[in-house]
Write a protein that holds these residues in place. Sequence first.
Motif, mmCIF file in Angstrom:
data_model
loop_
_atom_site.group_PDB
_atom_site.id
_atom_site.type_symbol
_atom_site.label_atom_id
_atom_site.label_comp_id
_atom_site.label_asym_id
_atom_site.label_seq_id
_atom_site.Cartn_x
_atom_site.Cartn_y
_atom_site.Cartn_z
ATOM 1 N N ASN A 20 53.059 56.138 49.193
ATOM 2 C CA ASN A 20 51.983 55.938 50.166
ATOM 3 C C ASN A 20 50.912 54.952 49.700
ATOM 4 N N PRO A 52 50.729 51.018 49.139
ATOM 5 C CA PRO A 52 51.582 49.842 49.368
ATOM 6 C C PRO A 52 51.363 48.757 48.314
ATOM 7 N N SER A 53 52.399 47.930 48.134
ATOM 8 C CA SER A 53 52.333 46.776 47.253
ATOM 9 C C SER A 53 51.554 45.661 47.924
ATOM 10 N N GLU A 84 56.153 50.883 48.354
ATOM 11 C CA GLU A 84 55.035 51.782 48.092
ATOM 12 C C GLU A 84 55.305 52.551 46.801
#
Length: 644
Positions: A22, A24-25, A31
């Motif tokens: 949950n 994010p990159s 994630e």
Amino acid sequence: MKNIVLFIIAFSAPFLLWSQGNFPSENGLFEVDYLKGCVGTTITVTPIAATGTYLACFDADLTDLTSSENQTCFNEQANKPVGKLEFTYTEPGIYNILVLNQLTGSQQFDSLTIKIFDPELPQLALSNCNGDIFFNLNPEVESFDIYNINFGDGTPPQNVSINNFPISHTYSDNSQSYTVQATGSFDASGFNNCSNTTYTNTIVPENLNETAATITSLDLISASTLEIAFNANENQFYFVEISQNNNTSYNSVRSLYGQSTGTLQLDNLDLINNFYCVRIVSESLCTGNDLLSNEVCSIQLTGDAQADGNLLEWNSGSFTTSTLYKNGFEIYTGNSPFLDTNVLCGQTDNYEIIATNSSGIEVRSLAVEIIAEASASQLPITQVSTRVLSSGELEIEWEVPQGLQPETYIVYKKQKESDNFREIATTDSTSFTDTSSDFTSGISFYSVSYSNNCSGRSPLVATAPNILLTANESENIIDFSWNSFTGYDSLLSHYLIRKYDRDLNLVDEWDIGLETFFSDDVANAGEQIYIYQVFAISENGLISSSNQVQFKIPPSFFVPSGFTPNGDALNEEIKVVGKFIEQVEFSIFNRWGTLIFRSNELDKGWDGFLPDREAPEGTYSYTIVVKDAAGEEYFKSGVFNLIR
């Protein structure tokens, strides 16, 4: 950050359904479940797009996505089973996660950075500010985001963000003790698997007064490291600050907490070419002002060999007193610079400064070695002593100017004071024995110089004669005289006359100042033989000595002119009376020259009797032969009267 084995996990899109990331990159390709945690945290990568093959490196090089390191990481997928994209971190540090999505004919890269901690216990500063107690945490050293503060007085604990400190609390009774706790935890982005999360301290609020730290010493450990010792308040935050040379701007280099006393080393310094000043600062939670310790500076000592001596310079302005030492001996006290002209060309000298600052702290510099380049030997040898060892032996000894270590000395001699000196010997010692003169009948003169490695010789200054002691006797008075000793320049202190018995046991001693004559009354002497010697004493402890003069008091002896052996217990015996007699032969003859008595004992005399009768009254003759302590023989003859 330590290198770790890079795990690569590859799988196809159908296996992605279970991922629950949950966070994010950067580009939304994947994630992770956590952005931080402590050692032992497992990070799971969840791809967002359902197409392609995903490869993950959990400690990647983001400066070059296609680097060989990253390529090696991705190529290892063939050796890894298909499964979750996850990794457990066992070392603290900042890690870059790099994900590659392999599509048909193309590649997608995305990354995200996480932090892994191995936290120390929380460091809680406490200050009593007019009765209110302030609590503070240092965000620069703390790992957690939120701290639960339990004040220990029954009031509800508070959850406080690291960014909201300091906070204050009022206790109902500041003289009581309370157990305070501060427990750290991560926010929702972190995995709370940490140990060392709770600080505990029992406090008495009225004792939590703020104090400035004190630096108690500064020592140079090496050319790049110095060490300070300090006293501090264990409930305050302190920062060690350092400035270089004359720069008044300080830089914070270390933090201190939880110590009332201790030592701290500062590394990676250039203590040869710079000096550094150190202080300890604490920001007051009560006023916001800085609480400053005393400032202590190191010493930068530099040396330069010049044509006229060795030039020493140092930052004396940082100190109230500075003392310069050369080869372990103090040579100067004062401010920089100092030119040491007492040098020997080619000699290596070791210099050091010991200085005291305004706080009374003594600081020692690093040692500096200088090879002197002065073109000539400048300081002469001015202190030369002579000691007569026997009639044909004289020991010459000299004192080298402080700080010089010559390898070769040259000894000179002349027979008359008006002559020129001639070289008689070279030596590597500071003494020499001359055996070429009779030191009981004449005076010779000596001087000493030294040579340096630049072919120079020191000038001849000292003229040191042997001391010739002479004596004359008249009516039991012995008059002594000797030549003035000039080998000490102006440092002659006094002369001593010592009187010994024939076994060289000290009988008497006289300090006669600077006189060169002395008289001794021996009329009542208890010994026949005395030995006299004069000593010249310098102010710096050198001693010269003369030849020894032996004086013998002649033995005295006689026979009374008569005796009365009549039985009245008075004058009943005639015998030899004398002094300083070791052996005696006392012979008595009648008027016809016939020997009638002989004694070899001083205490045994003639009682006036022949073997068979009393000797008649009349005149008798005698002879006496005696030997004294020196073995010398004396003879005397005469007559006496026998009266009844």
